[in-house]
Design a protein around this motif. Structure first.
Motif, short mmCIF file in Angstrom:
data_model
loop_
_atom_site.label_atom_id
_atom_site.label_comp_id
_atom_site.label_asym_id
_atom_site.label_seq_id
_atom_site.Cartn_x
_atom_site.Cartn_y
_atom_site.Cartn_z
N VAL A 256 5.56 11.68 7.22
CA VAL A 256 6.27 10.42 7.44
C VAL A 256 5.43 9.49 8.31
O VAL A 256 5.33 8.28 8.05
N GLU A 257 4.81 10.06 9.32
CA GLU A 257 3.96 9.27 10.21
C GLU A 257 2.82 8.60 9.44
O GLU A 257 2.55 7.41 9.60
N VAL A 258 2.16 9.39 8.60
CA VAL A 258 1.04 8.85 7.82
C VAL A 258 1.54 7.78 6.85
O VAL A 258 0.93 6.73 6.67
N ALA A 259 2.70 8.04 6.24
CA ALA A 259 3.27 7.06 5.29
C ALA A 259 3.53 5.73 5.99
O ALA A 259 3.28 4.66 5.44
N ARG B 280 13.78 7.06 7.92
CA ARG B 280 12.61 6.82 8.76
C ARG B 280 11.52 6.00 8.10
O ARG B 280 10.60 5.53 8.78
N SER B 281 11.56 5.82 6.79
CA SER B 281 10.41 5.17 6.18
C SER B 281 10.51 3.65 6.33
O SER B 281 11.57 3.05 6.17
N ILE C 200 9.49 9.66 -1.95
CA ILE C 200 9.36 11.05 -1.50
C ILE C 200 9.69 11.95 -2.68
O ILE C 200 10.62 11.67 -3.44
N ILE C 201 8.89 12.99 -2.83
CA ILE C 201 9.18 13.96 -3.88
C ILE C 201 9.59 15.25 -3.17
O ILE C 201 8.78 15.88 -2.48
N THR C 202 10.85 15.60 -3.32
CA THR C 202 11.37 16.79 -2.64
C THR C 202 12.65 17.26 -3.31
O THR C 202 13.41 16.45 -3.85
N ASP C 203 12.90 18.56 -3.24
CA ASP C 203 14.20 19.08 -3.69
C ASP C 203 15.12 19.34 -2.50
O ASP C 203 16.21 19.87 -2.66
N ASP C 204 14.65 18.96 -1.32
CA ASP C 204 15.41 19.22 -0.10
C ASP C 204 16.17 17.94 0.31
O ASP C 204 15.55 16.94 0.67
N LYS D 63 0.91 -1.16 0.00
CA LYS D 63 0.00 0.00 0.00
C LYS D 63 0.94 1.20 0.00
O LYS D 63 1.13 1.88 1.00
N ASN D 64 1.55 1.42 -1.14
CA ASN D 64 2.77 2.22 -1.19
C ASN D 64 2.50 3.72 -1.25
O ASN D 64 1.73 4.18 -2.09
N PRO D 65 3.14 4.47 -0.36
CA PRO D 65 2.91 5.91 -0.28
C PRO D 65 3.90 6.71 -1.11
O PRO D 65 5.04 6.30 -1.33
N ALA D 66 3.44 7.87 -1.58
CA ALA D 66 4.36 8.88 -2.09
C ALA D 66 4.14 10.13 -1.25
O ALA D 66 3.01 10.62 -1.13
N LEU D 67 5.21 10.62 -0.65
CA LEU D 67 5.13 11.83 0.17
C LEU D 67 5.58 13.01 -0.68
O LEU D 67 6.71 13.05 -1.16
N VAL D 68 4.66 13.95 -0.86
CA VAL D 68 4.96 15.15 -1.64
C VAL D 68 5.16 16.29 -0.65
O VAL D 68 4.19 16.74 -0.02
N THR D 69 6.38 16.72 -0.48
CA THR D 69 6.65 17.70 0.58
C THR D 69 6.48 19.13 0.04
O THR D 69 6.31 19.35 -1.17
#
Ligand code: NAP
Ligand code: MG
Length: 482
Positions: A401-404, A429-430, A415-419, A253-259
């Protein structure tokens, strides 16, 4: 339409009781694509015995010779690539553009493990105490029972069969009943390459007959399973009860985190491709988009546009998305759409059975996007295995991260981030077996380990790359004193 028999001890034979089953074209179920001999318990037992008899000679065949058989099989698959691609699409339903890289992957896997067979040995260490030598050798375990799902019907059999054979084990493969044809092509290629009788056996049939034999027969030494979590846990328990070595790779149930620091364009591409590619029928499909509040509204607008821009149709026409594989997979997706609505999530688009014109005889559904999804709901927690994306909003990185991580599953995460700092923190953490930065959750390289944590895997062994060689071998340590 053709009839495909069982392959046991070097012969293509009907099932002992003469039973067969048919596989329909998921894009047009009025058409039967192939018929298969339906193996039963006694067929599976015969195959295990044949594999057991063939094993000592196969193990003592020099590894480079085993490797050349794999290489020749790869070359045969390569010659037939276009036909195999079309047949895979015809039977399983994914688009030609999705089937093509899958077939290529199977070819590459055979080349890769062909090479490994040449290279793989053990390690030598400096001996202590006047010994002549101190080293390890890798040995096969014996007979491998391989059980595979339908959604990658050539790549997954390939990534189990090739390392099993390269290391000197013999194999009985039970392919998924929904799409056994692609695995049969691998077996034919190995036969053409001159693999000795009994080294590879192919027994389509039901999970409760053939699958049960492979997980319980005392002569089977290893069991490698990929499929759903319910079946996988059952298979693993039975196999390990009998002290077989076992691995089960299961659902996700794979997450993508868009920050807040994501490139929006990239986020939409990665989430859309991960969610709707292969009709959402991937263990690594992205089914949860967890989006920072700053980007949320724009992300929703764009991902809905993305979903609506996908043209759905027969895989052989190579549209943006093909059908579900069976009626029951279609029904399950439609049920989840109802669940999402009844739980109070907002259905922004899609989730409808498509029945216009040439789609009426196939298992077509439009890609669905739900928003305002509460992470506690079934829609956000259960594997759907269809083109349904659940989007939820988070206020900051930590909540994201918690929700993921709040999931029974842990296969892939992105994760989608430029940071860079966020990226590294997410890697740390994932809770997952595969983590990706600025990429979709799907798509794997073949030479690195693959597997999950939590309910996605028994987490005993990884697959692919060196991990494939490890699962199929045991280590012997040699103290040599001449
Ligand atoms: P499935 O229903 O669990 O079936 C997988 C295989 O197990 C099939 O060959 C099936 O045979 C067989 N089987 C069924 N009952 C059995 C039993 N009692 N004993 C032994 N074998 C049995 O899975 P699926 O529907 O084919 O595939 C979809 C699932 O696979 C999804 O959950 C997906 O996430 C997962 N998957 C995981 C990965 C991964 O690497 N983690 C990769 C791809 C897919 P029949 O076909 O004859 O029922
Ligand atoms: Mg299933």
């Amino acid at each position: 339409m053709s009839l495909v028999n069982l392959y046991v001890d070097g012969e293509w034979i009907p099932a002992a009781d003469g039973e067969r089953f048919a596989v329909e074209n998921p894009a047009d179920v009025t058409e039967t694509v192939n018929e298969y001999a339906k193996g039963g318990t006694s067929d599976a037992e015969r195959a295990v015995e044949a594999a057991s008899e063939a094993q000592p000679d196969w193990e003592s065949t020099p590894a480079p010779e085993r490797g050349s058989i794999l290489r020749d099989a790869a070359a045969t698959l390569e010659d037939k690539k276009d036909v195999l691609t079309e047949r895979l699409t015809h039977e399983e339903g994914k688009t030609l553009s999705e089937a093509d890289p899958e077939v290529q992957r199977a070819i590459d896997i055979f080349y890769y493990y062909a090479e490994k067979a040449f290279d793989d040995g053990g390690t030598r260490k400096n001996p202590s105490g006047g010994r002549t030598s101190l080293y390890t050798v890798r040995e096969p375990l014996g007979v491998a029972g391989l059980i595979t799902p339908w959604n990658y019907p050539i790549a997954i059999p390939a990534w189990k069969i090739a390392p099993a054979l390269a290391t000197g084990n013999t194999v009985v493969l039970k392919p998924a009943s929904n799409a056994p044809g692609a695995a049969a092509a691998i077996v034919r290629a190995l036969e053409d390459a001159g693999i000795p009788d009994g080294v590879i056996n192919f027994v389509p049939g039901s999970g409760s007959d053939v699958g049960e034999v492979l997980t319980t027969h005392e002569t089977v030494d290893l069991v490698s399973f990929t499929g759903s979590s319910d079946v996988g846990h059952h298979v693993y328990e039975q196999a390990t009860e009998d002290t077989k070595r076992a691995q089960a790779e299961m659902g996700g149930k794979n997450p993508a985190l868009v920050t807040a620091n994501a490139d929006l364009e990239r986020a939409v591409e990665a989430v859309g491709a991960g969610a709707f590619g292969v009709t959402g029928q991937a263990c690594t499909a992205c089914s949860r988009a967890i989006v920072h509040t700053d980007l949320y509204d724009e992300f929703v607008e764009r991902i809905v546009e993305y979903a609506e821009s996908i043209d759905v149709g027969p895989g052989l026409d190579d549209p943006g998305m093909g059908p579900h594989v069976t009626q029951s997979e279609l029904d399950s997706t439609l049920d989840y759409v109802d669940v999402g609505v009844s739980e109070g999530s907002t259905l922004e688009t899609g989730g409808e059975r498509l029945e216009d014109d040439d789609l009426s005889d196939g298992y077509f559904v439009s890609p669905a996007v739900f928003t305002e999804v509460d992470p506690e709901t079934r829609l956000f927690q259960e594997e759907i295995f269809g083109p349904v994306l659940a989007v939820t909003e988070v206020k900051d990185f930590d909540e994201g991260v918690e929700v993921a991580n709040d999931s029974q599953y842990g296969l892939s995460a992105s994760i989608i981030t430029d940071d860079l700092e966020e990226a590294h923190a997410f890697v740390d953490r994932s809770e997952c077996g595969v983590v990706k930065i600025n990429e979709k959750t799907t798509g794997l390289d073949l030479h690195v380990p693959f597997g999950g944590v939590k309910d996605s895997s028994t987490n005993t062994h990884r697959e692919q790359g060196d991990a494939g060689m490890d699962f199929f071998t045991q280590t012997k340590t040699v103290y040599l004193n001449t």
